[in-house]
Design a protein around this motif. Structure first.
Motif, PDB file in Angstrom:
ATOM      1  N   THR A   1       0.837  -1.197   0.000  1.00  0.00           N
ATOM      2  CA  THR A   1       0.000   0.000   0.000  1.00  0.00           C
ATOM      3  C   THR A   1       0.875   1.253   0.000  1.00  0.00           C
ATOM      4  OG1 THR A   1      -0.116   0.002   2.404  1.00  0.00           O
ATOM      5  CG2 THR A   1      -1.862  -1.159   1.227  1.00  0.00           C
ATOM      6  N   SER A   2       0.232   2.391  -0.198  1.00  0.00           N
ATOM      7  CA  SER A   2       0.926   3.671  -0.268  1.00  0.00           C
ATOM      8  C   SER A   2       0.078   4.738   0.399  1.00  0.00           C
ATOM      9  CB  SER A   2       1.152   4.044  -1.743  1.00  0.00           C
ATOM     10  OG  SER A   2       1.654   5.346  -1.855  1.00  0.00           O
ATOM     11  N   LYS A   3       0.709   5.834   0.772  1.00  0.00           N
ATOM     12  CA  LYS A   3      -0.035   7.002   1.274  1.00  0.00           C
ATOM     13  C   LYS A   3      -0.814   7.644   0.140  1.00  0.00           C
ATOM     14  CE  LYS A   3       3.224   7.955   4.967  1.00  0.00           C
ATOM     15  NZ  LYS A   3       4.231   8.867   5.498  1.00  0.00           N
ATOM     16  N   GLN A   4      -0.382   7.391  -1.099  1.00  0.00           N
ATOM     17  CA  GLN A   4      -1.087   7.893  -2.275  1.00  0.00           C
ATOM     18  C   GLN A   4      -2.116   6.844  -2.691  1.00  0.00           C
ATOM     19  OE1 GLN A   4       1.862   8.850  -5.233  1.00  0.00           O
ATOM     20  NE2 GLN A   4       3.132   9.901  -3.746  1.00  0.00           N
ATOM     21  N   ALA A   5      -3.354   7.230  -2.767  1.00  0.00           N
ATOM     22  CA  ALA A   5      -4.455   6.281  -2.975  1.00  0.00           C
ATOM     23  C   ALA A   5      -4.292   5.418  -4.222  1.00  0.00           C
ATOM     24  CB  ALA A   5      -5.776   7.039  -3.035  1.00  0.00           C
TER      25      ALA A   5
END
Length: 149
Positions: free
Chosen positions: A112-116
């Motif tokens: 996962t990432s902080k950017q959707a």
């Protein structure tokens, strides 16, 4: 002299003449095309260089005519210059592959990432890259809008 944080000394090149940044990521000047990407891959430390060669070969085979660049010490791949859908970067213990619209891939890459929209695939030294799912993600990603970088 103003007070504050002391300046870090400049990074020095290793025996091969390449400056390596945090995590061993090679510092390669911005450029376009296969030559600069191959220079980056050759400068990846140890086992990571083998991973870079494998990723590059799979991407090239899956998306003929791919555009390549190195920006911010990271190889990028896309269907047109400055619009990219996948990249990778050396970290201390793994290679981090970023799918810029990875949240739309099925199945989604695991990281996962902080950017959707972004999803990651982390490849560690003793991991066997499962080439078929990776190639499928590359193929899917190449059909989605790229990220202008």
């Amino acid at each position: 002299m103003p007070e504050g944080k002391p300046r870090r000394p400049p990074l020095k090149p290793g025996p091969d003449g390449i400056v390596r940044l945090s995590g061993g990521n090679p510092q390669i000047a911005k450029g376009y095309g296969n030559e600069v990407v191959q220079k980056y891959i050759a400068a990846m430390p140890g086992w990571q260089s083998d991973v870079g060669r494998k990723l590059d070969a799979i991407i090239e085979k899956t998306v003929p005519g791919i555009h390549k660049a190195v920006k911010w010490n990271t190889p990028f791949y896309g269907l047109e210059q400055d619009i990219y859908f996948v990249s990778y970067h050396c970290m201390t213990k793994y290679v981090k592959v970023a799918f810029h619209n990875g949240a739309e891939l099925r199945p989604m890459p695991p990281g996962t990432s902080k950017q959707a929209k972004v999803r990651y695939l982390d490849i560690y030294e003793n991991d066997a890259l499962d080439e078929d799912p990776f190639a499928d993600w590359v193929k899917q990603a190449s059909k989605l809008p790229g990220e202008k970088l």
